[in-house]
Design a protein around this motif. Structure first.
Motif, mmCIF file in Angstrom:
data_model
loop_
_atom_site.group_PDB
_atom_site.id
_atom_site.type_symbol
_atom_site.label_atom_id
_atom_site.label_comp_id
_atom_site.label_asym_id
_atom_site.label_seq_id
_atom_site.Cartn_x
_atom_site.Cartn_y
_atom_site.Cartn_z
ATOM 1 N N VAL A 8 -22.264 42.522 6.626
ATOM 2 C CA VAL A 8 -21.068 42.723 7.272
ATOM 3 C C VAL A 8 -20.564 44.081 6.763
ATOM 4 C CG1 VAL A 8 -19.478 41.747 7.462
ATOM 5 C CG2 VAL A 8 -20.668 40.000 7.123
ATOM 6 N N SER A 10 -17.831 47.418 8.406
ATOM 7 C CA SER A 10 -17.067 48.087 9.348
ATOM 8 C C SER A 10 -17.479 49.665 9.320
ATOM 9 C CB SER A 10 -15.586 48.156 8.874
ATOM 10 O OG SER A 10 -15.883 48.273 7.788
ATOM 11 N N ILE A 19 -15.012 43.922 12.844
ATOM 12 C CA ILE A 19 -16.623 44.185 12.067
ATOM 13 C C ILE A 19 -17.287 43.519 11.979
ATOM 14 C CG2 ILE A 19 -16.950 42.670 9.290
ATOM 15 C CD1 ILE A 19 -14.661 44.304 9.527
ATOM 16 N N LYS A 21 -21.694 42.784 12.160
ATOM 17 C CA LYS A 21 -23.265 42.056 11.613
ATOM 18 C C LYS A 21 -23.980 43.218 11.840
ATOM 19 C CE LYS A 21 -24.657 37.992 10.031
ATOM 20 N NZ LYS A 21 -24.310 35.887 9.879
ATOM 21 N N SER A 35 -17.045 42.156 16.151
ATOM 22 C CA SER A 35 -15.993 41.387 16.224
ATOM 23 C C SER A 35 -15.034 41.021 17.574
ATOM 24 C CB SER A 35 -15.061 40.675 15.163
ATOM 25 O OG SER A 35 -14.352 42.289 15.211
ATOM 26 N N TYR A 58 -16.056 38.568 9.092
ATOM 27 C CA TYR A 58 -16.645 38.445 10.444
ATOM 28 C C TYR A 58 -16.131 37.208 10.954
ATOM 29 C CZ TYR A 58 -20.319 38.934 13.772
ATOM 30 O OH TYR A 58 -20.942 38.924 14.962
#
Length: 99
Positions: A8, A10, A19, A21, A35, A58
């Motif tokens: 995860v 940024s 954020i 993944k 997101s 997340y």
């Protein structure tokens, strides 16, 4: 940062993305689902712009209804029946005129 699948992260230069993944990594790029609903491919030379983020922060993007994805809005219209087509016959001989 070492980028691996499931991390995860940024992006330091694009905080507005939220954020993300990591869903796929290879030698050239990482594919990250952010997101904000976008999937972005970050090339390995920019991995240093990625920073670890709290996994609890997340939240995967919410999928929209299929009608909205296709650009439809409002109430669905009722289907109208189509007129029956005349049966197809043999084509008229060359040079003949229909009677």
């Amino acid at each position: 940062m070492i980028v691996k699948r499931g991390s995860v992260v940024s992006h330091a230069m694009a905080q507005q993305w939220g954020i993300g993944k990591v869903v796929e990594v290879d030698d050239i790029r990482a594919t990250i689902r952010f997101s904000d609903g976008m999937v972005r491919k970050i090339i390995s030379s920019h991995f240093n712009d990625l920073h670890p983020a709290d996994p609890a922060s997340y939240h995967p993007p919410v999928k929209e209804q299929k009608a909205r994805e296709k650009g439809r809005t409002g109430t669905p219209r009722a289907k109208t029946p189509r007129a029956a087509k005349a049966p197809r016959g043999k084509k008229a001989a060359a040079g003949a005129t229909p009677q």
